[in-house]
Design an enzyme around this catalytic site. Structure first.
Site, PDB file in Angstrom:
ATOM      1  CB  CYS A 110      47.149  39.658  39.090  1.00  0.00           C
ATOM      2  SG  CYS A 110      46.014  40.585  38.041  1.00  0.00           S
ATOM      3  CG  ASN A 111      44.272  34.320  36.899  1.00  0.00           C
ATOM      4  OD1 ASN A 111      44.513  33.187  36.522  1.00  0.00           O
ATOM      5  ND2 ASN A 111      43.908  34.577  38.140  1.00  0.00           N
ATOM      6  CE1 TYR A 133      46.405  47.462  37.296  1.00  0.00           C
ATOM      7  CE2 TYR A 133      47.448  45.306  37.384  1.00  0.00           C
ATOM      8  CZ  TYR A 133      47.498  46.669  37.615  1.00  0.00           C
ATOM      9  OH  TYR A 133      48.631  47.231  38.146  1.00  0.00           O
ATOM     10  N   GLY A 134      41.123  44.333  34.596  1.00  0.00           N
ATOM     11  CA  GLY A 134      40.532  43.516  33.527  1.00  0.00           C
ATOM     12  C   GLY A 134      39.853  44.297  32.420  1.00  0.00           C
ATOM     13  CB  CYS A 156      39.688  36.579  38.573  1.00  0.00           C
ATOM     14  SG  CYS A 156      39.875  38.154  39.452  1.00  0.00           S
ATOM     15  CB  THR A 157      43.953  36.100  42.512  1.00  0.00           C
ATOM     16  OG1 THR A 157      44.129  37.458  42.068  1.00  0.00           O
ATOM     17  CG2 THR A 157      44.950  35.197  41.819  1.00  0.00           C
ATOM     18  CG  HIS A 158      39.861  40.362  43.108  1.00  0.00           C
ATOM     19  ND1 HIS A 158      40.998  40.634  42.371  1.00  0.00           N
ATOM     20  CD2 HIS A 158      39.659  41.437  43.917  1.00  0.00           C
ATOM     21  CE1 HIS A 158      41.450  41.838  42.718  1.00  0.00           C
ATOM     22  NE2 HIS A 158      40.655  42.338  43.649  1.00  0.00           N
ATOM     23  CG  ASP A 174      45.479  41.130  42.592  1.00  0.00           C
ATOM     24  OD1 ASP A 174      45.443  40.849  41.368  1.00  0.00           O
ATOM     25  OD2 ASP A 174      44.446  41.322  43.254  1.00  0.00           O
ATOM     26  CB  SER A 175      44.667  44.861  40.109  1.00  0.00           C
ATOM     27  OG  SER A 175      43.737  43.841  40.408  1.00  0.00           O
TER      28      SER A 175
HETATM   29  N1  DGL Z   1      42.881  39.644  40.619  1.00  0.00           N
HETATM   30  C1  DGL Z   1      43.023  39.875  39.217  1.00  0.00           C
HETATM   31  C2  DGL Z   1      43.103  38.566  38.434  1.00  0.00           C
HETATM   32  O1  DGL Z   1      43.490  37.556  38.953  1.00  0.00           O
HETATM   33  C3  DGL Z   1      42.163  40.791  38.460  1.00  0.00           C
HETATM   34  C4  DGL Z   1      41.388  41.869  38.968  1.00  0.00           C
HETATM   35  C5  DGL Z   1      41.296  43.062  38.068  1.00  0.00           C
HETATM   36  O2  DGL Z   1      40.639  43.017  37.015  1.00  0.00           O
HETATM   37  O3  DGL Z   1      41.902  44.043  38.457  1.00  0.00           O
HETATM   38  O4  DGL Z   1      42.797  38.538  37.288  1.00  0.00           O
END
Ligand code: DGL
Length: 267
Positions: free
Chosen positions: A73-74, A41-42, A184-186, A9-10
């Site tokens: 990570c989506n 990342y988004g 988003c996995t967060h 993941d990020s």
């Molecule tokens: N955990 C990431 C996801 O599932 C994204 C977080 C990010 O934007 O870095 O999308």
């Protein structure tokens, strides 16, 4: 015995899927890699992200000796799965917003999609909606700020309730919305706070269980016996992150080696 399963993941978001993976594969060795130097990342440019994601995963797969990669990570999956599969010699399981399971739960047919701005706007997401939720209204909410709040929470700091409230307000403005996809996995890491902020009972849907099911289907998991302890790599390792990862069973944290051309963001 197969090599470890590497979770990517990020940041700390991928930790939200470790419980589901361990429940299905209790003896598998899980390793973890995060590109926390480039969080979130988004909000980054797609073309640069693809090469950064490929470089990060390639380097970590080599270090881990992984037999399979879970892109937890989506934002990365909806962009770079094809490239990762082309470049890596091991099976890759991705994470996409759980639109389909959400449609099974929604009675009102009004469903929220809470994700990063990249994920809510991606063609991949639109295809999922067209394919599985044509009879639903999907309320897309870009909530990049929640990524940082989940990171804060796992670093032992209190998330900012104001950021949470502002992010969720567009969902609660829909009086008949009954289901929210955590795309988003967060975000499952903030689940208790999200539930507390909801004005009514909501079906919250994340991708953890589906990812674990897919891993069992796709990876050769037949030969797992008790493996070594989980290791982790990060692009910006710190003592704080090491402590967080240790709490999830990843007992060593090392710096990730990345090629120079991916180290800086394009202007
Ligand atoms: N955990 C990431 C996801 O599932 C994204 C977080 C990010 O934007 O870095 O999308």
């Amino acid at each position: 015995m197969p090599g470890p399963i590497l979770i990517f993941d990020s940041g700390v978001g991928g930790l939200s899927v470790t419980a589901a993976l361990r429940a299905r594969l209790p003896t598998a060795t899980l390793d973890y890699v995060c590109d926390n130097a480039m969080l979130p990342y988004g909000t980054k440019a797609d073309a640069w992200l693809v090469s950064r994601i490929v470089a990060t995963c390639t380097s970590a797969v080599r270090a881990s000796g992984a037999a399979g990669l879970v892109v937890a990570c989506n934002t990365a999956s909806t962009l770079a799965l094809r490239e990762l599969r082309a470049r890596l010699a091991i099976p890759v399981v991705g994470t996409v917003p759980a639109i389909k399971p959400a449609t099974r739960l929604s009675t009102s047919r009004v469903i929220g999609l809470l994700a990063t701005s990249a994920t809510v706007n991606r063609a991949y997401t639109q295809t999922l909606i067209d394919e599985f939720a044509a009879d639903c209204r999907i309320v897309r909410v870009a909530a990049d700020g929640l990524v940082g709040e989940a990171e804060r929470q796992l670093a032992g700091l209190a998330p900012d309730d104001g950021v949470l409230e502002a992010a969720l307000a567009p969902l609660w403005a829909q009086p008949t919305l009954d289901t929210v996809v955590l795309g988003c996995t967060h975000f499952p890491l903030l689940r208790r706070r999200l539930e507390a902020s909801a004005p009514r009972t909501i079906n919250w849907v994340d991708s953890g269980a589906a990812i674990a099911r897919r891993v069992v289907d796709v990876f050769d998991t037949s030969g797992y016996a008790q493996g070594r302890e989980g290791r982790a790599w990060a692009s910006a390792p710190s003592a704080r992150l090491a402590a967080t990862l240790a709490g999830y069973g990843f007992t060593s944290l090392e710096a990730l080696a990345l090629p120079a051309e991916t180290l800086t963001l394009p202007r």
